[in-house]
Every structure is written in C-alpha cells, then in structure tokens.
Design a protein around this motif. Structure first.
Motif, PDB file in Angstrom:
ATOM      1  N   LEU A  71       0.843  -1.193   0.000  1.00 57.97           N
ATOM      2  CA  LEU A  71       0.000   0.000   0.000  1.00 57.97           C
ATOM      3  C   LEU A  71       0.877   1.241   0.000  1.00 57.97           C
ATOM      4  CD1 LEU A  71      -2.698  -0.907   2.684  1.00 57.97           C
ATOM      5  CD2 LEU A  71      -2.797  -1.292   0.201  1.00 57.97           C
ATOM      6  N   GLY A  72       0.414   2.281  -0.696  1.00 61.98           N
ATOM      7  CA  GLY A  72       1.115   3.557  -0.724  1.00 61.98           C
ATOM      8  C   GLY A  72       0.761   4.407   0.484  1.00 61.98           C
ATOM      9  N   PRO A  73       1.340   5.593   0.571  1.00 63.38           N
ATOM     10  CA  PRO A  73       1.125   6.476   1.728  1.00 63.38           C
ATOM     11  C   PRO A  73      -0.334   6.825   1.978  1.00 63.38           C
ATOM     12  CG  PRO A  73       2.962   7.251   0.396  1.00 63.38           C
ATOM     13  CD  PRO A  73       2.317   6.159  -0.390  1.00 63.38           C
ATOM     14  N   SER A  74      -1.136   6.868   0.919  1.00 64.71           N
ATOM     15  CA  SER A  74      -2.548   7.203   1.087  1.00 64.71           C
ATOM     16  C   SER A  74      -3.443   5.975   1.165  1.00 64.71           C
ATOM     17  CB  SER A  74      -2.999   8.097  -0.081  1.00 64.71           C
ATOM     18  OG  SER A  74      -2.244   9.286  -0.120  1.00 64.71           O
ATOM     19  N   GLY A  75      -2.843   4.802   1.288  1.00 65.69           N
ATOM     20  CA  GLY A  75      -3.617   3.573   1.397  1.00 65.69           C
ATOM     21  C   GLY A  75      -3.959   2.942   0.076  1.00 65.69           C
ATOM     22  N   GLU A  76      -3.412   3.483  -1.016  1.00 62.33           N
ATOM     23  CA  GLU A  76      -3.707   2.930  -2.338  1.00 62.33           C
ATOM     24  C   GLU A  76      -2.856   1.691  -2.604  1.00 62.33           C
ATOM     25  OE1 GLU A  76      -0.264   5.810  -3.046  1.00 62.33           O
ATOM     26  OE2 GLU A  76      -1.937   5.533  -1.645  1.00 62.33           O
ATOM     27  N   LEU A  77      -3.393   0.783  -3.415  1.00 63.80           N
ATOM     28  CA  LEU A  77      -2.645  -0.410  -3.799  1.00 63.80           C
ATOM     29  C   LEU A  77      -1.557  -0.001  -4.785  1.00 63.80           C
ATOM     30  CD1 LEU A  77      -2.619  -3.562  -3.528  1.00 63.80           C
ATOM     31  CD2 LEU A  77      -3.962  -3.592  -5.652  1.00 63.80           C
ATOM     32  N   VAL A  78      -0.317  -0.371  -4.490  1.00 66.75           N
ATOM     33  CA  VAL A  78       0.811   0.013  -5.337  1.00 66.75           C
ATOM     34  C   VAL A  78       0.957  -0.921  -6.534  1.00 66.75           C
ATOM     35  CG1 VAL A  78       3.330   0.252  -5.388  1.00 66.75           C
ATOM     36  CG2 VAL A  78       2.032   1.143  -3.457  1.00 66.75           C
ATOM     37  N   ALA A  79       0.718  -2.232  -6.311  1.00 65.87           N
ATOM     38  CA  ALA A  79       0.838  -3.216  -7.388  1.00 65.87           C
ATOM     39  C   ALA A  79       0.075  -4.468  -6.989  1.00 65.87           C
ATOM     40  CB  ALA A  79       2.306  -3.550  -7.658  1.00 65.87           C
ATOM     41  N   LEU A  80      -0.311  -5.275  -7.986  1.00 69.04           N
ATOM     42  CA  LEU A  80      -0.978  -6.532  -7.677  1.00 69.04           C
ATOM     43  C   LEU A  80      -0.024  -7.468  -6.939  1.00 69.04           C
ATOM     44  CD1 LEU A  80      -2.941  -7.409 -10.962  1.00 69.04           C
ATOM     45  CD2 LEU A  80      -3.862  -6.521  -8.813  1.00 69.04           C
ATOM     46  N   PRO A  81      -0.517  -8.228  -5.976  1.00 66.52           N
ATOM     47  CA  PRO A  81       0.345  -9.197  -5.292  1.00 66.52           C
ATOM     48  C   PRO A  81       0.918 -10.214  -6.280  1.00 66.52           C
ATOM     49  CG  PRO A  81      -1.736  -8.916  -4.120  1.00 66.52           C
ATOM     50  CD  PRO A  81      -1.896  -8.219  -5.427  1.00 66.52           C
ATOM     51  N   VAL A  82       2.152 -10.594  -6.052  1.00 70.48           N
ATOM     52  CA  VAL A  82       2.815 -11.576  -6.901  1.00 70.48           C
ATOM     53  C   VAL A  82       2.596 -12.970  -6.322  1.00 70.48           C
ATOM     54  CG1 VAL A  82       5.048 -12.321  -7.828  1.00 70.48           C
ATOM     55  CG2 VAL A  82       4.507  -9.886  -7.660  1.00 70.48           C
ATOM     56  N   HIS A  83       2.375 -13.934  -7.206  1.00 68.32           N
ATOM     57  CA  HIS A  83       2.113 -15.334  -6.847  1.00 68.32           C
ATOM     58  C   HIS A  83       3.392 -15.986  -6.322  1.00 68.32           C
ATOM     59  CE1 HIS A  83       0.920 -19.525  -7.350  1.00 68.32           C
ATOM     60  NE2 HIS A  83      -0.275 -19.178  -7.790  1.00 68.32           N
ATOM     61  N   TYR A  84       3.240 -16.842  -5.296  1.00 65.36           N
ATOM     62  CA  TYR A  84       4.425 -17.477  -4.702  1.00 65.36           C
ATOM     63  C   TYR A  84       5.166 -18.392  -5.667  1.00 65.36           C
ATOM     64  CZ  TYR A  84       1.192 -21.428  -3.850  1.00 65.36           C
ATOM     65  OH  TYR A  84       0.263 -22.449  -3.980  1.00 65.36           O
ATOM     66  N   ARG A  85       4.512 -18.807  -6.771  1.00 67.32           N
ATOM     67  CA  ARG A  85       5.210 -19.644  -7.753  1.00 67.32           C
ATOM     68  C   ARG A  85       5.909 -18.820  -8.841  1.00 67.32           C
ATOM     69  NH1 ARG A  85       4.415 -24.988  -6.793  1.00 67.32           N
ATOM     70  NH2 ARG A  85       2.543 -25.555  -5.615  1.00 67.32           N
ATOM     71  N   ASP A  86       5.870 -17.511  -8.722  1.00 71.00           N
ATOM     72  CA  ASP A  86       6.606 -16.680  -9.663  1.00 71.00           C
ATOM     73  C   ASP A  86       8.112 -16.921  -9.492  1.00 71.00           C
ATOM     74  OD1 ASP A  86       6.422 -14.165 -11.538  1.00 71.00           O
ATOM     75  OD2 ASP A  86       8.026 -13.736 -10.093  1.00 71.00           O
ATOM     76  N   PRO A  87       8.875 -16.963 -10.577  1.00 72.20           N
ATOM     77  CA  PRO A  87      10.306 -17.314 -10.480  1.00 72.20           C
ATOM     78  C   PRO A  87      11.218 -16.198  -9.994  1.00 72.20           C
ATOM     79  CG  PRO A  87       9.710 -16.920 -12.771  1.00 72.20           C
ATOM     80  CD  PRO A  87       8.418 -16.868 -11.987  1.00 72.20           C
ATOM     81  N   ARG A  88      10.681 -15.078  -9.530  1.00 72.54           N
ATOM     82  CA  ARG A  88      11.552 -13.958  -9.169  1.00 72.54           C
ATOM     83  C   ARG A  88      12.494 -14.262  -8.009  1.00 72.54           C
ATOM     84  NH1 ARG A  88       7.933  -9.421  -5.903  1.00 72.54           N
ATOM     85  NH2 ARG A  88       6.800 -10.850  -4.559  1.00 72.54           N
ATOM     86  N   THR A  89      12.195 -15.307  -7.221  1.00 72.08           N
ATOM     87  CA  THR A  89      13.030 -15.614  -6.068  1.00 72.08           C
ATOM     88  C   THR A  89      14.117 -16.650  -6.360  1.00 72.08           C
ATOM     89  OG1 THR A  89      11.469 -17.315  -5.344  1.00 72.08           O
ATOM     90  CG2 THR A  89      11.169 -15.096  -4.451  1.00 72.08           C
ATOM     91  N   VAL A  90      14.169 -17.140  -7.597  1.00 68.75           N
ATOM     92  CA  VAL A  90      15.147 -18.186  -7.932  1.00 68.75           C
ATOM     93  C   VAL A  90      16.564 -17.676  -7.644  1.00 68.75           C
ATOM     94  CG1 VAL A  90      16.146 -19.544  -9.815  1.00 68.75           C
ATOM     95  CG2 VAL A  90      13.661 -19.278  -9.645  1.00 68.75           C
ATOM     96  N   GLY A  91      17.318 -18.462  -6.904  1.00 71.22           N
ATOM     97  CA  GLY A  91      18.693 -18.086  -6.558  1.00 71.22           C
ATOM     98  C   GLY A  91      18.801 -17.171  -5.358  1.00 71.22           C
TER      99      GLY A  91
END
Length: 480
Positions: A85-105
């Motif tokens: 959430l941003g400073p005014s309570g707005e959603l900054v981005a959609l939540p990322v799925h735990y199976r997304d490969p961004r955490t590889v390594g």
C-alpha cells in the motif's frame, strides 16, 4: 443461533461458507458461493487477481446476507504472499504469486549475508524460495521504485480484510509464515535481518488471531480475523482428543504434516530437518513440514486435459487404484516438480534420472504421485517424532484431500498409523469456529474441537501390515 461467514481462499479456488452454530453447540454449513482463484500472467510475472477476488468476496457476502443476519465474517488464505500500500492507502501493485520465479537463486545470495542457521534460530521457519523473506529480498533488488512508493506491506488475508474494512493490520498466524517473525517474541526479527537491508519499515505491528478489523464497509458486518492462515484454521478444526499421540495432515494442493506443540523448537536438529514452527491459534505452535501435496495430481490432470483427455479426480484415483503399488517413487518436493510445463513428463524424467522405470499411462503416473506422498509422509512423521520425543499412533487428515480414499489408505499403510479422515471443510470450519470464539461463544480449543467431533462425520483407515512393511523397505532404500 449464530450465523457466521467464512471467506476461505485457496490456491485453486475460494468460497463463502455460512456456518450456523446452534444453541446445543452443533455447527452446520452452507456453501453460498464458490469461485476459481489461480494466478494470472502479467508481463514477466505471475500475479494474483486481487480485483477479481474482491468482486467474488462481495458476491459471497451478498448471498450470505440474503439468507439472514450475519454476526461476523473473516478471511483466511494461503501464506507468504502480500500486497503493498502507498502512503494514502492505495494499492501500489498486484500481489505476486508465490510460484513466480523472481526468487530463484535468492536463498544462496541471502544466506551469504546472514547464515541460514542464524535466521532459523530466531524465526524457526522452513527455508523455501517462496517465503516472504525471499520475495521481499527479490522485490528490493528488482523493483526498488515499488518499494520507494510503498508505506505498508499486508499479507493476503490482511490485504483483503483491509479492502473490505479500511483497517490495515497484520494478524499473527499469517505473519508467522513469512520467515521474518521472531518465533518467541512474535515481533519482527529486525535485528537479525538488519544485514539484508530489507524494507522492514513496511511491516506494521502484529495483532493476535481473533482480533477485530472493524466492520465491512457496505453492510456493517463485524469483521474478525479467524487465523488469517488457512492451515491455522484447518488445524484448529482437527477433531482430536486431548493428548500428544496424534499428528495432523492438512491435505490439498500442499500437504502440511505436523504436530501441535506449546512452544517453538529452534534447535540445530530442527534446522537441519528444515521443519517450520508456524504460529497456531490460541497460543499454539504448529511444528510442521510443507510437502508438495496433490499439486502433483492437479498438474497431471491439467496436462492430460490439454491433450484432450479431461478426467475428474475420482476417475484419476480409480485408474491409480488399478495400477501396481510402489512401482516408482519420487520426491514430491524435487525442484523439477515445482512448476513444470508438463508434470507427467517431469515425473517420467525424474524416475529415469533416479534409475527407475518411468510410469507408463495415466493410472501408473497418478499411483506414483500418491505412493510418493505416502512415503514422504512416513519419512516426515518419523522426523517429527525424533524432534519431539512423541510416539504418534493416529494421523488426522483434513481438507479437500481427505476425500481421496486411496491416498488415505496409502497414508495409513505408509505410516503404520490409524488414519482418521475428515472433516473435508476443515479450513472453513476452523475459520467459523474461531470467529465464534472471538465472539465469546466458545471458550477454548478443546471446546472448539468437541463441536467439530459432534458436528461432522469422519472415516477411519487401518494400516495393512504387508503394505506397511513394503513402505518401510522403500524408506530404508531412500535413506541409503
């Protein structure tokens, strides 16, 4: 008569379930709405469809209130994932799925800064690349502008509670899945994680399960945190008697096998076994192991459907029951099975790589999945017994996977335990009764479980000694 609404979201589907708790302390259920969840690919990343979830939750609330007054509602979901959430309570981005490969390594890079053993000794959580700790590290490295634009991190049930009420707070059971929470103090492990330079300022105070979130904005219904983590709700609804001779298995996309204990086990042996000490409800700790679960079967079913061979889960199980048992065995948690494009192919390749004859045909492949889960259950249960000094004789299987009678019998055969299967809707039941407890309608966990036993039937499975002996041999081979 109290009518309560559980909003229960899993990785494959979500539903709204109205529970009616009668004056004689029996609970009845009515599913008022069901909807698919699943991830959506946007650009390079796999996200959760948060706006779609909100629409479905509002539909469930409308259907529930059409049937009468609702005394409270509460949400549970899977662990680790979050929104910003941003400073005014707005959603900054959609939540990322735990199976997304961004955490590889990410695990290796992080543990080079703070040793794994040091983190475990503080947080007590199983190391998995999907954990919030590695997701936050990946976000910080790959998307620093998103972090700069954010003021608050909320886990999925907290985020959905916020969208319904406008109240932003973090509930304990879901926070405990993050690998960032001190297992003893139940506060953020800021000092231990300081060398990682993570945006810990995004993490607000942690409130206990049962806390109030105010009221739902359109209906005025009180909103209560049941236990935000679905497994915490499911384990609360295990119909166990008092004592320490039972274990639980929450069976679904994931198999979550564990024991309920009074305080976390943070020893070097526990760290080496890669167990997890997740927060349970009403002061308990859930010592457990995450196992790949029926994800294997779900992905096989999708692969067969893409080839034009659509089959129900019951049809797949019948084919598996006709196949030879223990013909091929795999590790359900092998990295190659985490998110393959073609699960049956990945299973065949893993069998070949381990010197086994790959399963041929649908029945043999599904039987391989189920037998492999049974073997992993045995190995995991023995490890939990060693860590706690307990002797387990009864295994309670709850959740959607408890409908798979073949897997239930395999679990009994593999572990040598009496298996008690049910209730199927354990997560929703736990959600509902924990809300009832927060309303003052139930006093403690023992009374909650007595209501479960009085309200829902179970099935009992006894181990076949011949099959148990075969699983013992298989376990010895895997250890050697």
């Amino acid at each position: 008569m109290a009518r309560i609404l559980a909003l229960d979201l899993g990785a494959e589907s979500g539903r709204g379930v109205v529970g009616t708790l009668s004056d004689n302390q029996k609970l009845s259920l009515e599913e008022v709405h069901r909807f698919p969840t699943g991830g959506i690919k946007l650009g390079a990343h796999l996200h959760w469809n948060l706006p779609g979830f909100l629409v479905e939750l509002q539909t469930a609330i409308k259907k529930a209130t059409d049937g009468g007054t609702i005394s409270s509602l509460g949400i549970d979901t899977w662990g680790v994932d979050f929104g910003l959430l941003g400073p005014s309570g707005e959603l900054v981005a959609l939540p990322v799925h735990y199976r997304d490969p961004r955490t590889v390594g990410g695990e290796a890079r992080l543990y080079a800064k703070v040793p794994k053993a040091e983190i475990f000794a503080k947080v007590g959580i199983q190391s998995m690349a999907l954990n919030t700790l590695f997701q936050v590290a990946a976000l910080t490295e790959q998307s620093p502008k998103l972090v700069d634009a954010s003021a608050k991190l909320l886990f999925m049930p907290d985020l959905l509670h916020y969208l319904l009420t406008g109240t932003a707070q973090i509930e304990y059971t879901i926070a405990s899945t993050s690998q960032m929470l001190d297992a003893k103090s139940r506060k953020w492990a800021t000092e231990t994680l300081a060398p990682l330079n993570l945006p810990m300022h995004l993490l607000g105070p942690v409130v206990p399960d049962g806390s109030a979130y105010g009221t739902e904005l359109t209906t005025g219904i009180p909103v209560l945190a049941p236990g935000g983590h679905d497994t915490a709700c499911a384990v609360a609804a295990v119909p166990a008697e008092l004592g320490e001779s039972w274990a639980y298995l929450s069976s679904g996309t994931w198999s979550l096998m564990g024991l309920e204990i009074p305080s976390p086990i943070l020893t070097a042996d526990a760290e080496a076994a890669n167990v997890t000490n997740e927060g349970g409800v009403l002061g308990t700790i859930r010592l457990l192991k995450n196992i790949g679960g029926l994800w294997l079967v779900q992905e096989c079913r999708r692969a067969y459907a893409r080839l034009g061979n659509e089959r129900s889960y019951d049809q797949l199980t019948r084919l598996a029951s006709d196949a030879a048992p223990l013909a091929a065995l795999i590790d359900p948690d092998h990295p190659s099975l985490y998110a393959p494009d073609d699960m049956p192919k990945a299973i065949r390749e893993l069998c070949a790589a381990t010197g086994q004859t790959p399963p041929e045909g649908v029945g043999a492949t599904i039987r391989c999945c189920l037998d492999s889960l049974g073997l992993k259950y045995r190995i995991t249960l023995q490890m939990l017994e060693r860590l706690t000094g307990r002797k387990i004789t009864t295994l309670h299987i709850v959740g959607g996977g408890s409908q798979n009678r073949l897997l239930n019998q395999i679990a009994a055969d593999a572990t040598g335990c009496t298996v008690i299967a049910g209730p199927v809707e354990a997560t929703a039941i736990g959600n509902l009764l924990l809300q009832a407890r927060a309303q003052g309608l139930i006093t403690d966990l023992a009374e909650l479980r007595s209501i479960v036993r009085a309200s829902f039937p179970v099935e009992t499975y006894h181990p076949d000694p011949t099959m148990t002996a075969r699983f013992i041999e298989a376990a010895e081979r895997s250890a050697g």
